[in-house]
Design an enzyme around this catalytic site. Structure first.
Site: not given
Length: 468
Positions: A160, A375
């Site tokens: 991320e 995720e």
């Protein structure tokens, strides 16, 4: 109609070192910026988290028992290099060898991330990835790990990149807690993408046998009123900040004209300039076709409205529904349609957004090769009753997201696996221990694990590949 997933699909569970391990000062681990930042700013710390440092055999046994055949793990950089570079901490290295061996013993394939929000403190305090020296330190750390851990078959460089820049320099909920500095957001994105590209190129040049990619959080952005050109523009600009800038760097090796026009518009409204160098683009270009896979983290979508005021962002960290606010000067503001459900933390539940994002990657970046959903999950204030959690809301959330993955595969996207966030309950960066995501409930006092209703459901789906 009941939907299915391919026979070779990975049904994984995700973790991260700092959120799961605990043991923040154990066996020579160096400090990270989060250690002090949590003590100074929040009502919790990362001790003991889920005590994964000691209890990983328990969690991996549960994974095996519940048909979880992949796990996302991150290496804590400061466990291997306590100051980020220089002397190696052999105890830290040994821990990860033992952990990966246990994964393979249990038939749970480790997908290993080099950096998951936890730059060593010594490097973080000298500018983190805004300081180009730290690009070199990261690449040296990556080179060490690639050589040291040949047992790892799947590597990701970063987790991320988008939310790191966002959390550190826009929302300010991550250390160093700077707010509304869009130039720093883009510079952080860019320098981290250069770091990624250099690490990927090195991995391929050395001829290692495994696969390597990157994990991007890609929240889908929609105009509040698709018929209003100003709302459409707001969604485009918000998408550039969070998605398009880093996707262009990953797969085009440059920033498209449209992307750069948007970046310049945002910086004109908010101040600052970027340091983008010719040699940066040489390495981005060299790496753009070398990624073996893209990890997509997807939790939510956002709707954007035109907005003509000053920037103000309020982060909902305690699950007080409706308390968040997000508006950026020269970009727009988030305004959710009334009929779209939200979590207590104001995260919008919209499975269609995952489908749209997968198909966007397929259309805009045809060199993506394959995708893992690395995720996805539902944060909840779980109620522990009779030794379990009856988390039907989580089951429904995951089911609907698995269904749109099935649809995307039917429509030609190459999606190879799904990792629920999270395998067991872990600590949440800016929400602490109240926001739980796991298949397994963790009593943080005793560190006992208890399967939730969702664990039994996920086991069956993994066994049959039928989303029921």
């Amino acid at each position: 109609m009941t939907k299915t997933l391919p026979k070779d699909f990975i049904f994984g569970g995700a973790t991260a070192a700092y959120q799961a391990e605990g043991a923040t000062k154990t066996d020579g681990k160096g400090p990270v910026a989060w250690d002090k930042y949590l003590e100074d700013n929040y009502w919790y710390t990362a001790e003991p988290a889920s005590d994964f440092y000691n209890r990983y055999p328990v969690d991996l046994k549960l994974a095996e028992e519940y048909n979880v055949n992949g796990i996302r793990i991150s290496i804590a950089w400061s466990r291997v290099f306590p100051t980020g570079y220089g002397e190696v901490n052999r105890k830290g290295v040994e821990y990860y060898h033992n952990l990966f061996a246990e994964c393979h013993k249990r038939g749970v394939e480790p997908f290993v991330t080099l950096h998951h929000f936890d730059t060593p403190e010594a490097l973080h305090s000298n500018g983190d990835f805004l300081n180009r020296d730290n690009i070199d330190h990261f690449v040296a750390y990556a080179a060490f790990c690639f050589e040291e851990f040949p047992e790892v078959n799947y590597w990701t460089t970063f987790n991320e990149i988008g939310p790191i820049g966002d959390g550190q320099y826009l929302v300010g909920k991550f250390p160093p807690g700077i707010q509304y500095d869009l130039a720093k957001v883009f510079q952080s994105h860019h320098n981290m993408m250069v770091s990624h590209a250099r690490a990927v190129k090195l991995y391929k040049d050395k001829g290692y046998k495994g696969e390597i990619g990157v994990v991007h959080a890609l929240p889908t952005k929609y105009p509040y009123d698709p018929a209003n050109p100003d709302d459409v523009r707001a969604a485009e600009l918000e998408d550039i900040i969070h998605n398009k800038f880093i996707l262009d760097a990953t797969y085009l090796g440059r920033y498209s004209e449209k992307t750069m026009e948007g970046v310049q518009h945002i910086l004109a409204a908010n101040g600052g300039e970027l340091d983008l160098r010719e040699e940066d683009f040489s390495i981005l270009e060299a790496a753009k076709d070398l990624n073996d896979f893209l990890g997509i983290n997807y939790y939510m979508s956002d709707w954007m409205q035109a907005f003509d005021g000053e920037t103000e962002i309020i982060h909902n960290g305690k699950g007080e529904k409706g308390s968040s606010k997000y508006q950026i000067k020269g970009v727009g503001r988030r305004e959710a349609p009334v009929n779209v459900p939200k979590t207590d933390w104001d995260w919008i539940i919209y499975p269609q957004g995952l489908y749209d994002q997968i198909m966007r990657v397929k259309a805009d970046y045809p060199n993506y090769k394959k995708i893992y959903i690395t995720e996805n999950g539902l944060g909840y204030k779980d109620e522990f009753v009779d030794g379990t959690v009856y988390d039907d809301g989580r089951i429904d959330y995951v089911k609907k997201h698995l269904e749109v993955i099935s649809d995307a595969i039917s429509d030609g996207a190459n999606v190879k696996g799904y990792f629920i966030w999270s395998l067991m309950d872990v600590f949440s960066w800016s929400n602490g221990y109240e926001k739980r995501y796991g298949l397994f409930y963790v009593d943080f006092e005793t560190q006992e694990r208890y399967p939730k209703k969702s664990a039994h459901w996920y086991k069956k789906v993994a066994e049959t590949q039928v989303i029921d």
